[in-house]
Every structure is written in structure tokens, then in C-alpha cells.
Design a protein around this motif. Structure first.
Motif, PDB file in Angstrom:
ATOM      1  N   ALA A  42      77.572  36.140  34.447  1.00  0.00           N
ATOM      2  CA  ALA A  42      78.587  35.852  35.464  1.00  0.00           C
ATOM      3  C   ALA A  42      79.982  35.817  34.846  1.00  0.00           C
ATOM      4  CB  ALA A  42      78.279  34.526  36.153  1.00  0.00           C
ATOM      5  N   SER A  43      80.102  35.196  33.663  1.00  0.00           N
ATOM      6  CA  SER A  43      81.395  35.148  32.975  1.00  0.00           C
ATOM      7  C   SER A  43      81.861  36.541  32.575  1.00  0.00           C
ATOM      8  CB  SER A  43      81.292  34.257  31.734  1.00  0.00           C
ATOM      9  OG  SER A  43      80.935  32.933  32.075  1.00  0.00           O
ATOM     10  N   SER A  44      80.932  37.370  32.127  1.00  0.00           N
ATOM     11  CA  SER A  44      81.287  38.733  31.721  1.00  0.00           C
ATOM     12  C   SER A  44      81.773  39.550  32.921  1.00  0.00           C
ATOM     13  CB  SER A  44      80.077  39.415  31.072  1.00  0.00           C
ATOM     14  OG  SER A  44      79.673  38.721  29.909  1.00  0.00           O
ATOM     15  N   PHE A  45      81.107  39.380  34.066  1.00  0.00           N
ATOM     16  CA  PHE A  45      81.559  40.091  35.269  1.00  0.00           C
ATOM     17  C   PHE A  45      82.944  39.602  35.705  1.00  0.00           C
ATOM     18  CE2 PHE A  45      76.945  41.040  36.050  1.00  0.00           C
ATOM     19  CZ  PHE A  45      77.085  42.423  36.071  1.00  0.00           C
ATOM     20  N   ILE A 169      86.084  35.032  11.918  1.00  0.00           N
ATOM     21  CA  ILE A 169      85.927  35.994  10.827  1.00  0.00           C
ATOM     22  C   ILE A 169      85.892  37.420  11.352  1.00  0.00           C
ATOM     23  CG2 ILE A 169      84.366  36.799   9.007  1.00  0.00           C
ATOM     24  CD1 ILE A 169      83.511  33.861   8.654  1.00  0.00           C
ATOM     25  N   THR A 170      85.138  37.636  12.436  1.00  0.00           N
ATOM     26  CA  THR A 170      84.977  38.985  12.981  1.00  0.00           C
ATOM     27  C   THR A 170      86.036  39.335  14.017  1.00  0.00           C
ATOM     28  OG1 THR A 170      83.421  38.114  14.619  1.00  0.00           O
ATOM     29  CG2 THR A 170      82.496  38.998  12.578  1.00  0.00           C
ATOM     30  N   ASN A 171      86.908  38.353  14.364  1.00  0.00           N
ATOM     31  CA  ASN A 171      87.995  38.571  15.331  1.00  0.00           C
ATOM     32  C   ASN A 171      87.464  38.950  16.705  1.00  0.00           C
ATOM     33  OD1 ASN A 171      90.708  38.592  16.093  1.00  0.00           O
ATOM     34  ND2 ASN A 171      90.898  40.791  15.750  1.00  0.00           N
ATOM     35  N   ASN A 172      86.368  38.291  17.120  1.00  0.00           N
ATOM     36  CA  ASN A 172      85.831  38.499  18.470  1.00  0.00           C
ATOM     37  C   ASN A 172      86.601  37.622  19.440  1.00  0.00           C
ATOM     38  OD1 ASN A 172      83.842  40.319  17.811  1.00  0.00           O
ATOM     39  ND2 ASN A 172      82.289  38.756  17.446  1.00  0.00           N
ATOM     40  N   ASN A 173      87.741  38.056  19.881  1.00  0.00           N
ATOM     41  CA  ASN A 173      88.557  37.212  20.734  1.00  0.00           C
ATOM     42  C   ASN A 173      88.170  37.276  22.194  1.00  0.00           C
ATOM     43  OD1 ASN A 173      89.643  39.655  21.629  1.00  0.00           O
ATOM     44  ND2 ASN A 173      91.399  39.529  20.253  1.00  0.00           N
ATOM     45  N   GLY A 174      87.379  38.253  22.587  1.00  0.00           N
ATOM     46  CA  GLY A 174      86.916  38.298  23.962  1.00  0.00           C
ATOM     47  C   GLY A 174      88.023  38.408  24.967  1.00  0.00           C
ATOM     48  N   GLY A 175      89.120  39.036  24.627  1.00  0.00           N
ATOM     49  CA  GLY A 175      90.278  39.076  25.515  1.00  0.00           C
ATOM     50  C   GLY A 175      89.970  39.662  26.867  1.00  0.00           C
ATOM     51  N   ASN A 176      90.706  39.202  27.841  1.00  0.00           N
ATOM     52  CA  ASN A 176      90.480  39.646  29.195  1.00  0.00           C
ATOM     53  C   ASN A 176      91.559  40.574  29.682  1.00  0.00           C
ATOM     54  OD1 ASN A 176      92.622  37.951  29.561  1.00  0.00           O
ATOM     55  ND2 ASN A 176      91.600  36.558  30.935  1.00  0.00           N
ATOM     56  N   GLY A 177      92.385  41.018  28.765  1.00  0.00           N
ATOM     57  CA  GLY A 177      93.411  41.939  29.174  1.00  0.00           C
ATOM     58  C   GLY A 177      94.692  41.278  29.579  1.00  0.00           C
ATOM     59  N   GLY A 178      94.854  39.967  29.237  1.00  0.00           N
ATOM     60  CA  GLY A 178      96.075  39.262  29.572  1.00  0.00           C
ATOM     61  C   GLY A 178      97.207  39.684  28.666  1.00  0.00           C
ATOM     62  N   MET A 286      75.768  30.254  25.151  1.00  0.00           N
ATOM     63  CA  MET A 286      76.469  31.291  25.903  1.00  0.00           C
ATOM     64  C   MET A 286      77.365  32.119  24.993  1.00  0.00           C
ATOM     65  SD  MET A 286      77.643  29.419  29.439  1.00  0.00           S
ATOM     66  CE  MET A 286      78.809  30.757  29.757  1.00  0.00           C
ATOM     67  N   ASN A 287      77.954  31.464  23.994  1.00  0.00           N
ATOM     68  CA  ASN A 287      78.821  32.179  23.062  1.00  0.00           C
ATOM     69  C   ASN A 287      78.044  33.276  22.338  1.00  0.00           C
ATOM     70  OD1 ASN A 287      80.168  32.535  20.251  1.00  0.00           O
ATOM     71  ND2 ASN A 287      81.748  31.568  21.496  1.00  0.00           N
ATOM     72  N   PHE A 288      76.815  32.931  21.921  1.00  0.00           N
ATOM     73  CA  PHE A 288      75.964  33.897  21.227  1.00  0.00           C
ATOM     74  C   PHE A 288      75.614  35.068  22.141  1.00  0.00           C
ATOM     75  CE2 PHE A 288      71.678  35.448  20.279  1.00  0.00           C
ATOM     76  CZ  PHE A 288      71.806  35.809  18.935  1.00  0.00           C
ATOM     77  N   TRP A 289      75.137  34.743  23.352  1.00  0.00           N
ATOM     78  CA  TRP A 289      74.771  35.804  24.293  1.00  0.00           C
ATOM     79  C   TRP A 289      76.006  36.585  24.735  1.00  0.00           C
ATOM     80  CZ3 TRP A 289      69.964  36.697  23.863  1.00  0.00           C
ATOM     81  CH2 TRP A 289      69.032  35.666  23.715  1.00  0.00           C
ATOM     82  N   GLY A 290      77.146  35.879  24.815  1.00  0.00           N
ATOM     83  CA  GLY A 290      78.375  36.564  25.201  1.00  0.00           C
ATOM     84  C   GLY A 290      78.781  37.623  24.198  1.00  0.00           C
ATOM     85  N   VAL A 291      78.610  37.322  22.924  1.00  0.00           N
ATOM     86  CA  VAL A 291      78.958  38.300  21.897  1.00  0.00           C
ATOM     87  C   VAL A 291      77.980  39.470  21.908  1.00  0.00           C
ATOM     88  CG1 VAL A 291      79.090  38.672  19.397  1.00  0.00           C
ATOM     89  CG2 VAL A 291      80.190  36.679  20.429  1.00  0.00           C
ATOM     90  N   LEU A 292      76.689  39.186  22.147  1.00  0.00           N
ATOM     91  CA  LEU A 292      75.717  40.280  22.225  1.00  0.00           C
ATOM     92  C   LEU A 292      76.064  41.227  23.376  1.00  0.00           C
ATOM     93  CD1 LEU A 292      72.242  38.632  21.488  1.00  0.00           C
ATOM     94  CD2 LEU A 292      73.777  39.846  19.941  1.00  0.00           C
ATOM     95  N   ILE A 293      76.430  40.642  24.526  1.00  0.00           N
ATOM     96  CA  ILE A 293      76.879  41.467  25.650  1.00  0.00           C
ATOM     97  C   ILE A 293      78.173  42.181  25.287  1.00  0.00           C
ATOM     98  CG2 ILE A 293      77.758  41.401  28.028  1.00  0.00           C
ATOM     99  CD1 ILE A 293      75.807  39.133  28.587  1.00  0.00           C
ATOM    100  N   GLY A 294      79.048  41.457  24.565  1.00  0.00           N
ATOM    101  CA  GLY A 294      80.332  42.025  24.185  1.00  0.00           C
ATOM    102  C   GLY A 294      80.239  43.189  23.215  1.00  0.00           C
ATOM    103  N   ILE A 295      79.135  43.293  22.481  1.00  0.00           N
ATOM    104  CA  ILE A 295      78.955  44.435  21.575  1.00  0.00           C
ATOM    105  C   ILE A 295      78.992  45.735  22.363  1.00  0.00           C
ATOM    106  CG2 ILE A 295      77.305  45.591  20.051  1.00  0.00           C
ATOM    107  CD1 ILE A 295      76.340  42.847  19.165  1.00  0.00           C
TER     108      ILE A 295
END
Length: 331
Positions: A42-45, A169-178, A286-295
Motif C-alpha cells: 500500500a505504501s509503495s502504491f 550505506i547503500t543510499n536507499n532513500n526511497g524518494g517519492n519525487g519531491g 516493512m522497511n525490509f520488504w520495502g527495499v525488496l520491492i524497491g529493487i
């Protein structure tokens, strides 16, 4: 016809040996991770909608409430009968209205947060929801947390800290385009903090209600009032909404609604078998699953510490559950 409203009377959980306890533990762990994945989806959508130019924080969740209302309210009326259901609304409607109000505000501020901050920052603020749950449960519901439960929560937090260090370390900022402006990010973090506060209040209240009432009643009446509240709020506060009308937006909204409906439908079963605190520490992954989705979606990179952090959070959940008082929980 059921005996009016007695179906939700609390039952006593009587473990029948180590095998039973192990199955219960595995069940709540699996259910907790299913909820974490559904909420991450839901957060990813929501992030995809923001990147696509759509931001409707006051209206985005109304489809979820409407769907839950269509699923559970008619069933409640069928089980109780129309007159008993009407008496239920008159007698206990204020409880579900407060629950719905807190939940609507939680979703509103979290969706609004994704307009300004990052997906990982918003998830980090959800730490506060755990604090709210523990404080409200202790001071208002009289819950006494054992030392082993506190150790479990701290173990989960340690795992989350490793996840955040890995993100850095990996710079996974998950930006939303702001726009990336620091004041804008601060605004988003404050919105996420407000959302987490309302979520903590909602989780604690829902745990109390589902321990004494049938699940379909709680979900149906909460969704009934939430649909009304969210509808009014959408009319009043959706003036700054941004929406792109195309097929992609429809796909994202559908994905968001179905993910959230699955999430809401399963939450009461975890609350019945554990607690609001266990529910919230389950969502730390959720952070872990979020990064897996984010890959695949946001082009993240996974650090070697991620599996370790994930296992540490699961270990914390096991420790917490072992210290949890099962005798007052529903089977």
C-alpha cells in the motif's frame, strides 16, 4: 439468529502442549509478515501515485473504507437483524466513530507525508506508533509489560537500526519525487509523526474492541463510520489535491485499495492472538520488504546486513511473544 451480541465474549486460551504453542507462534509470525507485506505494498502504491503526479490524501483511502463497509456491514446486519444492529449503532456507535476518526486521520497524514518525505523516512516515524501503543495500553488499559517483552521490543528496534544503517550505506532513500528541500522533508516527517500517533491510538482501541466483539462487527462498524468521516473530510480538505486521470493512476489506486483492504481484514486476527504492541513491532519489517520491492520499482540496492537485521527483528518478535500473557487472548 445469534444470541444478540454475545458472540464476541472473550474466550480463554488454553495451550495444550509445546506443539500447540509452536504452531501459535509460527502463525502469528507468518500473519505479522503478511500484514507487513500488505502494508508495504500500500505504501509503495502511494509512492507511485505521488511520483505519477497524483496526491489525494483526503480521498485516497475512502475506496478501502467503502469496500470494507460493503463486505462486513451487510453481514453484521444479516447476523444480528436490522433492529438489533440499529440498537448496536445507538448504544456503541460512538466507540466505532472514535475508532474510525483516529484511523481516517492516521491514513490522511501518512498519505500526506508521502507528498513531502521519503517512504523510508515515513516508515521510520512509525516507531512512534509503538511508543503510543505501549503508553496508552499501560496507562489507560492497565497492561503490565514484562521485562522479557521490553527486551523483545528493544531487540526489534536494534534490528531496525541495522536496517536504517544499511539504508544509509547503500543510499536507499526511497524518494517519492519531491523537491528534496529540507523544510519540505521536515513537514513530511511531522505529518508521518501525526499519522503514527493516530495509528497507535487506533491499534490500541481496536485491540480492546476485537477482544470482546466479533471481528465482522468491529470491521463493519468502523468502516461504516470511516466512510462517512472520510467522505466529509474529502469534500472539505481535498482542495489542494493533484490527480492525473489515466490508466496508470487507476492501477495504482486499485492496488492500494486491495492491499489496504487485505491488511484491514487480517489485523483483528493478529490482535486477538497477540497484542497491538506485537502488531506494531511486526510492521518494523516493512522497511525490509520495502527495499525488496524497491529493487524492482525504485532501483534500491540491498546491503549484506539486511538479512541479519530482518532475522533480528523476527527474534525480537519471538522474545516478545514468549513473554506475552496468553491467558487473556482469544484462540
Amino acid at each position: 439468529m445469534p444470541n444478540d451480541f454475545n458472540e464476541g465474549t472473550p474466550l480463554i486460551l488454553r495451550p495444550e502442549g509445546r506443539t500447540f504453542q509452536t504452531r501459535q507462534l509460527l502463525f502469528v509470525l507468518l500473519l505479522g509478515q503478511t500484514l507487513a507485506i500488505a502494508n508495504t505494498a500500500a505504501s509503495s502504491f502511494t509512492t507511485l501515485l505521488a511520483r505519477h503526479g497524483t496526491s489525494i490524501p483526503a480521498a485516497q483511502t475512502i475506496l478501502n473504507y467503502a469496500l470494507l463497509n460493503c463486505l462486513f456491514t451487510p453481514y453484521t446486519v444479516y447476523r444480528y437483524g436490522f433492529r438489533p444492529w440499529t440498537r448496536l449503532l445507538i448504544r456503541d456507535g460512538w466507540k466505532y466513530a472514535i475508532l474510525a476518526l483516529c484511523d481516517v486521520q492516521g491514513n490522511f497524514f501518512i498519505v500526506l507525508a508521502y507528498r513531502h518525505t521519503t517512504i523510508l523516512s515515513a516508515q521510520l516515524i512509525n516507531f512512534w506508533a509503538i511508543v503510543v501503543v505501549v503508553l496508552v495500553s499501560a496507562f489507560f488499559l492497565g497492561v503490565r509489560y514484562r521485562l522479557v517483552q521490553i527486551v523483545g521490543i528493544l531487540t526489534c528496534i536494534a534490528g531496525m537500526i541495522i536496517l536504517l544503517a544499511s539504508d544509509k550505506i547503500t543510499n536507499n532513500n526511497g524518494g517519492n519525487g519531491g523537491n528534496g528541500d529540507s523544510s519540505d522533508l521536515l513537514k513530511g516527517d511531522l505529518f508521518a509523526l501525526l499519522g503514527a500517533t493516530f495509528y497507535g491510538l487506533t491499534n490500541t482501541a481496536e485491540e480492546y474492541l476485537v477482544s470482546t466483539r466479533p471481528v465482522y462487527e468491529v470491521l463493519g462498524q468502523m468502516a461504516f463510520f470511516a466512510t462517512l468521516i472520510n467522505g466529509v473530510q474529502a469534500l472539505l480538505f481535498n482542495g489542494d489535491a493533484r490527480i492525473v486521470f489515466d490508466g496508470q493512476t487507476s492501477v495504482y489506486l486499485t492496488g492500494y485499495t486491495l492491499s489496504l483492504t487485505l491488511f484491514y481484514s487480517l489485523v483483528p486476527f493478529l490482535l486477538r492472538r497477540s497484542s497491538a504492541a506485537f502488531f506494531n513491532i511486526s510492521l518494523l519489517t516493512m522497511n525490509f520488504w520495502g527495499v525488496l520491492i524497491g529493487i524492482a520499482i525504485f532501483h534500491f540496492h540491498v546491503h549484506v546486513l539486511y538479512p541479519l537485521a530482518f532475522l533480528l527483528i523476527l527474534l525480537g518478535q519471538v522474545v516478545y511473544y514468549i513473554g506475552h500473557r496468553e491467558e487473556n487472548r482469544l484462540p
